[in-house]
Design an enzyme around this catalytic site. Structure first.
Site, mmCIF file in Angstrom:
data_model
loop_
_atom_site.group_PDB
_atom_site.id
_atom_site.type_symbol
_atom_site.label_atom_id
_atom_site.label_comp_id
_atom_site.label_asym_id
_atom_site.label_seq_id
_atom_site.Cartn_x
_atom_site.Cartn_y
_atom_site.Cartn_z
ATOM 1 N N SER A 1 15.990 -0.808 16.653
ATOM 2 C CA SER A 1 16.685 0.786 16.428
ATOM 3 C C SER A 1 15.733 1.745 16.779
ATOM 4 O O SER A 1 16.032 2.755 17.222
ATOM 5 C CB SER A 1 17.135 0.804 14.980
ATOM 6 O OG SER A 1 16.240 0.874 14.220
ATOM 7 N N HIS B 1 17.036 14.219 14.199
ATOM 8 C CA HIS B 1 17.569 13.366 13.218
ATOM 9 C C HIS B 1 16.545 12.700 12.538
ATOM 10 O O HIS B 1 15.447 12.073 13.207
ATOM 11 C CB HIS B 1 18.492 12.614 13.989
ATOM 12 C CG HIS B 1 18.919 11.207 13.122
ATOM 13 N ND1 HIS B 1 19.489 11.292 11.809
ATOM 14 C CD2 HIS B 1 18.579 9.870 13.264
ATOM 15 C CE1 HIS B 1 19.664 10.335 11.035
ATOM 16 N NE2 HIS B 1 19.329 9.477 11.764
ATOM 17 N N ASP C 1 0.858 -1.182 0.076
ATOM 18 C CA ASP C 1 -0.113 -0.032 0.182
ATOM 19 C C ASP C 1 0.857 1.235 -0.179
ATOM 20 O O ASP C 1 1.783 1.353 0.770
ATOM 21 C CB ASP C 1 -0.953 -0.075 1.309
ATOM 22 C CG ASP C 1 -1.734 1.100 1.307
ATOM 23 O OD1 ASP C 1 -1.735 1.985 0.562
ATOM 24 O OD2 ASP C 1 -2.417 0.945 2.257
ATOM 25 N N ASN D 1 16.888 9.167 4.170
ATOM 26 C CA ASN D 1 17.888 9.350 4.981
ATOM 27 C C ASN D 1 19.158 9.779 4.515
ATOM 28 O O ASN D 1 19.602 8.883 3.695
ATOM 29 C CB ASN D 1 17.940 8.031 5.997
ATOM 30 C CG ASN D 1 18.828 8.209 7.194
ATOM 31 O OD1 ASN D 1 19.329 9.303 7.766
ATOM 32 N ND2 ASN D 1 18.763 6.998 8.074
ATOM 33 N N CYS E 1 25.074 8.275 12.610
ATOM 34 C CA CYS E 1 24.680 9.897 11.766
ATOM 35 C C CYS E 1 24.806 10.842 12.825
ATOM 36 O O CYS E 1 24.629 11.976 12.357
ATOM 37 C CB CYS E 1 23.129 9.544 11.951
ATOM 38 S SG CYS E 1 22.518 8.171 10.808
ATOM 39 N N GLU F 1 29.383 7.863 7.142
ATOM 40 C CA GLU F 1 29.520 6.430 7.629
ATOM 41 C C GLU F 1 29.528 5.584 6.311
ATOM 42 O O GLU F 1 29.285 4.557 6.306
ATOM 43 C CB GLU F 1 28.500 6.089 8.557
ATOM 44 C CG GLU F 1 26.998 6.402 8.061
ATOM 45 C CD GLU F 1 25.835 6.022 9.018
ATOM 46 O OE1 GLU F 1 25.902 4.869 8.953
ATOM 47 O OE2 GLU F 1 25.319 6.857 9.719
HETATM 48 P P1 HMG Z 1 8.658 -1.908 8.031
HETATM 49 O O1 HMG Z 1 8.722 -3.428 8.437
HETATM 50 O O2 HMG Z 1 8.978 -1.643 6.659
HETATM 51 O O3 HMG Z 1 7.459 -1.133 8.304
HETATM 52 O O4 HMG Z 1 10.017 -1.332 8.900
HETATM 53 P P2 HMG Z 1 6.432 -1.216 9.339
HETATM 54 O O5 HMG Z 1 5.542 -2.341 9.074
HETATM 55 O O6 HMG Z 1 6.990 -0.971 10.763
HETATM 56 O O7 HMG Z 1 5.773 0.139 9.044
HETATM 57 C C1 HMG Z 1 6.489 1.324 9.164
HETATM 58 C C2 HMG Z 1 5.137 2.171 9.570
HETATM 59 O O8 HMG Z 1 4.125 2.344 8.527
HETATM 60 C C3 HMG Z 1 4.176 1.755 10.859
HETATM 61 O O9 HMG Z 1 3.845 2.756 11.740
HETATM 62 C C4 HMG Z 1 2.884 1.029 10.312
HETATM 63 O O10 HMG Z 1 1.942 1.209 11.336
HETATM 64 C C5 HMG Z 1 2.952 2.288 9.176
HETATM 65 P P3 HMG Z 1 4.211 2.936 13.280
HETATM 66 O O11 HMG Z 1 3.088 1.875 13.577
HETATM 67 O O12 HMG Z 1 5.520 2.620 13.701
HETATM 68 O O13 HMG Z 1 3.638 4.179 13.731
HETATM 69 N N1 HMG Z 1 2.011 1.471 8.131
HETATM 70 C C6 HMG Z 1 1.088 2.178 7.359
HETATM 71 N N2 HMG Z 1 0.573 3.258 7.494
HETATM 72 C C7 HMG Z 1 -0.645 3.876 6.771
HETATM 73 N N3 HMG Z 1 -1.199 3.029 5.812
HETATM 74 C C8 HMG Z 1 -0.625 1.811 5.508
HETATM 75 C C9 HMG Z 1 0.582 1.356 6.404
HETATM 76 N N4 HMG Z 1 1.412 0.178 6.482
HETATM 77 C C10 HMG Z 1 2.244 0.267 7.685
HETATM 78 N N5 HMG Z 1 -1.039 0.963 4.624
HETATM 79 C C11 HMG Z 1 11.536 0.075 9.717
HETATM 80 C C12 HMG Z 1 10.457 -0.136 9.460
HETATM 81 C C13 HMG Z 1 11.597 1.587 10.421
HETATM 82 C C14 HMG Z 1 11.992 -1.031 10.779
HETATM 83 C C15 HMG Z 1 12.562 -0.008 8.589
HETATM 84 O O14 HMG Z 1 12.315 0.984 7.777
HETATM 85 C C16 HMG Z 1 14.082 -0.167 8.916
HETATM 86 O O15 HMG Z 1 14.682 -1.036 9.354
HETATM 87 N N6 HMG Z 1 14.753 1.194 8.919
HETATM 88 C C17 HMG Z 1 16.113 1.085 9.010
HETATM 89 C C18 HMG Z 1 16.368 1.570 10.446
HETATM 90 C C19 HMG Z 1 15.927 2.697 10.742
HETATM 91 O O16 HMG Z 1 15.781 3.824 10.086
HETATM 92 N N7 HMG Z 1 15.707 2.965 12.100
HETATM 93 C C20 HMG Z 1 15.393 4.190 12.823
HETATM 94 C C21 HMG Z 1 16.018 4.560 14.004
HETATM 95 S S1 HMG Z 1 17.589 4.233 14.194
HETATM 96 C C22 HMG Z 1 18.326 5.988 13.435
HETATM 97 O O17 HMG Z 1 17.768 6.682 13.076
HETATM 98 C C23 HMG Z 1 19.813 5.626 12.662
HETATM 99 C C24 HMG Z 1 19.988 5.562 11.370
HETATM 100 O O18 HMG Z 1 19.986 7.000 10.966
HETATM 101 C C25 HMG Z 1 21.505 4.911 11.345
HETATM 102 C C26 HMG Z 1 22.686 5.727 11.824
HETATM 103 O O19 HMG Z 1 22.657 6.356 12.810
HETATM 104 O O20 HMG Z 1 23.773 5.742 11.133
HETATM 105 C C27 HMG Z 1 19.152 4.335 10.678
#
Ligand code: HMG
Length: 445
Positions: A211, A244, A31, A328, A120, A83
């Site tokens: 994370s 961030h 979606d 990002n 980051c 990084e």
């Molecule tokens: P995912 O499994 O793709 O997504 O992983 P999800 O199923 O958790 O869905 C994401 C959100 O969309 C959720 O919202 C869902 O409910 C919503 P939430 O419940 O969390 O509020 N959703 C919908 N909303 C409306 N309509 C729909 C629908 N379907 C789902 N149809 C995940 C998400 C963040 C885990 C993934 O993207 C990931 O692994 N990302 C990389 C890690 C990351 O960015 N972490 C963030 C914190 S760590 C950080 O910031 C450091 C970083 O920048 C690195 C550094 O420091 O170097 C990453």
């Protein structure tokens, strides 16, 4: 004490664009609203085949130096935060200096150069190093160039793939800055975490869901630590709070927690109590689980109050506009959020001189840092000079097949050569490999 901070900023986006709801979601059979509403993302920026962390960083720095009329002799320090480095010894800042020396008469032999690593948060750490160098009186009248540059790519099929991005932010750090002065007060939340790491590998190993929790926990510690030196933070103390932004949905979660924290034991909590009750306190519950359930219920109700929505729309949402369209940028991300907020204020005709920002940086592994910034009276001219909208509009929009190709081009394990999608103009480009495996660059007129 003399004011020290960011005198000027430039943003350089990767020249390619991937539409997330249109192209990415369609290919994954998902979606589109998962991206637009859930993660809060419309598009990601990607580097074309001739772009990398050096070209993007050097291009941002070059644009900044040209706009400010600077020569190499005006810069005493070049720090690159990244990084996505491709060399464990030679820092990216030497490559950037080499690029800039192709287009200026002078050189940077006098300049101290380095590379900062802590996921980051390294961009903000470099900013901090540069400010401290000036405050210590070691700059001999010169400014520092801080460049945060990353190609934030994940392995194909990783959950993080939707949050990718590529771009650079260059900042000039000086005495009596035109944009923002940095507070000397800082708060930290730092712990040995294994939520996101790249143990000698290009693409990260990520425990995505964890994370998110680590981000929130460290950010909360940093806020409390900041308050311990700067005094309590209240909801109206800051015009914007750039955080961030790995994806806007992350900041949405952090903002709700921050709001709950800053209104606790204040008249705002009392006013809201009539509508949603008071915040649960742990001592009122028999078990941790009951307390957590009550907290979750309170947060859901808080999110739906007009008071919170107004604060979020005014203080947080404007920080996310650019991020929504680029993904990002790792080290550059919080600096993009600051620029996004100030751009919003400029477009709304707001007078911000003397107002404050609450800046929350984060790096996995993990550390959060919070400091305040005071907006200076040259901010409008600095933000007006940004051409980020034009850059974003000029990106080439990739098909799914283009995306698959370009991901392979930037995969260090693969040896793929494809025609570039865009034509470089007035920018540094990657120009092949040297005899010792070094990367070579040239300036295209
Ligand atoms: P995912 O499994 O793709 O997504 O992983 P999800 O199923 O958790 O869905 C994401 C959100 O969309 C959720 O919202 C869902 O409910 C919503 P939430 O419940 O969390 O509020 N959703 C919908 N909303 C409306 N309509 C729909 C629908 N379907 C789902 N149809 C995940 C998400 C963040 C885990 C993934 O993207 C990931 O692994 N990302 C990389 C890690 C990351 O960015 N972490 C963030 C914190 S760590 C950080 O910031 C450091 C970083 O920048 C690195 C550094 O420091 O170097 C990453």
């Amino acid at each position: 004490m003399t004011a020290v901070g960011i005198d000027a900023v430039e943003i350089w986006t990767g020249n390619l664009k991937l539409d997330l709801p249109g192209t990415f979601a369609a290919e994954k059979g998902e979606d589109p609203e998962k991206y637009t509403k859930g993660l809060g993302l419309n598009a990601s920026s990607f580097p074309d085949s001739y772009e990398d962390i050096v070209t993007m960083g050097a291009n941002a720095a070059h644009r900044l130096m040209e706009r400010k009329g600077l020569e190499p002799d005006d810069i005493g320090r070049i720090d690159v935060a990244t990084e996505s480095a491709f060399d464990n010894s030679k820092p990216v800042s030497t490559y950037v200096a080499g690029c800039l020396e192709q287009v200026y008469d002078g050189d940077f032999h006098h300049a101290n150069k380095g590379e900062r690593k802590f996921a980051c948060i390294a961009g903000t750490q470099s900013l901090d190093d540069a400010c401290n160098w000036i405050r210590a009186g070691r700059n001999r009248g010169r400014s520092a160039l801080v460049i945060a540059t990353d190609t934030a790519l994940y392995a194909r099929g990783d959950a993080g793939e939707a949050t990718q991005g590529a771009g650079a932010v260059a900042m000039l750090i000086s005495e009596d800055p035109s944009l923002v002065e940095l507070s000397t007060e800082q708060g930290y939340g730092s712990a040995d975490e294994t939520d996101f790491l790249k143990p000698n590998q290009q693409f990260p190993s990520v425990d995505g869901k964890r994370s998110v929790q680590v981000y929130l926990a460290r950010m909360r510690e940093a806020l409390e630590d900041f308050e311990s030196v700067a005094g309590e933070v209240h909801e109206d103390d800051f015009v914007y709070a750039p955080f961030h932004t790995p994806f806007p949905g992350m900041v949405r979660k952090a903002a709700l927690l921050a709001f709950r924290h800053v209104i606790r034991d204040t008249p705002t909590e009392d006013e809201l109590a009539e509508e949603i009750g008071r915040q649960p306190r742990p001592e009122a519950f028999d078990s941790d689980e009951e307390y957590r359930d009550a907290l979750r219920e309170y947060m859901d109700a808080l999110k739906d109050t007009d008071r919170y929505a107004e604060w979020y729309d005014a203080t947080i949402d404007p920080t996310l506009t650019i991020s929504r369209n680029v993904g990002n940028w790792y080290t550059g991300s919080v600096h993009v959020a600051r620029a996004s907020a100030l751009k919003h204020a400029l477009e709304a005709g707001r007078d911000l001189t003397g107002e404050k920002l609450l800046v929350g940086s984060y790096g996995s592994g993990a550390q959060a840092e919070i400091h305040a910034e005071t907006i200076q009276d040259g901010w409008e001219a600095e933000i007006e000079a940004l051409n980020v909208d034009e850059q974003l509009d000029n990106r080439y929009e990739m098909t799914w097949e283009d995306y698959e190709e370009i991901h392979d081009v930037h995969n260090h394990e693969m040896d793929v050569d494809v025609e570039e999608f865009t034509t470089p103009s007035e920018e540094f480009v990657f120009d092949g490999w040297g005899r010792m495996g070094e990367r070579k660059y040239r300036y295209v007129e």
